[in-house]
Write a protein that holds these residues in place. Structure first.
Motif, PDB file in Angstrom:
ATOM      1  N   THR A  12       0.834  -1.206   0.000  1.00 34.56           N
ATOM      2  CA  THR A  12       0.000   0.000   0.000  1.00 34.56           C
ATOM      3  C   THR A  12       0.866   1.252   0.000  1.00 34.56           C
ATOM      4  O   THR A  12       0.577   2.212  -0.722  1.00 34.56           O
ATOM      5  N   GLU A  41      -5.592   0.596   7.591  1.00 29.53           N
ATOM      6  CA  GLU A  41      -5.119   0.621   6.203  1.00 29.53           C
ATOM      7  C   GLU A  41      -6.266   0.592   5.197  1.00 29.53           C
ATOM      8  O   GLU A  41      -6.239   1.305   4.196  1.00 29.53           O
ATOM      9  N   ILE A  45      -7.001   3.352   2.275  1.00 25.90           N
ATOM     10  CA  ILE A  45      -7.147   3.040   0.848  1.00 25.90           C
ATOM     11  C   ILE A  45      -8.435   3.645   0.304  1.00 25.90           C
ATOM     12  O   ILE A  45      -8.440   4.287  -0.751  1.00 25.90           O
ATOM     13  N   ILE A  88      -4.130   1.360  -6.743  1.00 24.12           N
ATOM     14  CA  ILE A  88      -5.085   1.027  -5.683  1.00 24.12           C
ATOM     15  C   ILE A  88      -5.965  -0.141  -6.109  1.00 24.12           C
ATOM     16  O   ILE A  88      -6.240  -1.043  -5.305  1.00 24.12           O
TER      17      ILE A  88
END
Length: 91
Positions: A12, A41, A45, A88
């Motif tokens: 990420t 996380e 995102i 992503i």
């Protein structure tokens, strides 16, 4: 409790933070600040994706402000944002 970018997985971190930094440090700062609004996380995102979609709608004045008076070409800015969205999607 908010997260810090140090709490992100390497995957990420590379997909968002490193990609932003390759383009411009001022862009990286936006996502660093965003991390303090995120619980984990997954939240980072989701919110990163939302922020990118917002940035794609920025006018010249908003881009100028974000880059502290030294804005990149809008085309280049949009290109890196789309690249980040692609990264992503691969997460």
């Amino acid at each position: 409790m908010p997260i810090d970018t140090d709490d992100l997985s390497q995957k990420t971190f590379r997909a968002i933070m490193v990609e932003a930094e390759k383009f411009n440090h001022d862009l990286t700062l936006q996502f660093g600040l965003l991390s303090y609004e995120c619980e984990d996380e997954k939240d980072f995102i989701v919110k990163s994706k939302q922020l990118i979609h917002e940035m794609l709608k920025f006018n010249h004045a908003e881009i100028d402000e974000m880059f502290l008076g030294d804005p990149p070409a809008k085309k280049d800015f949009h290109q890196v944002l789309r690249k980040m969205l692609g990264n992503i999607e691969k997460l």
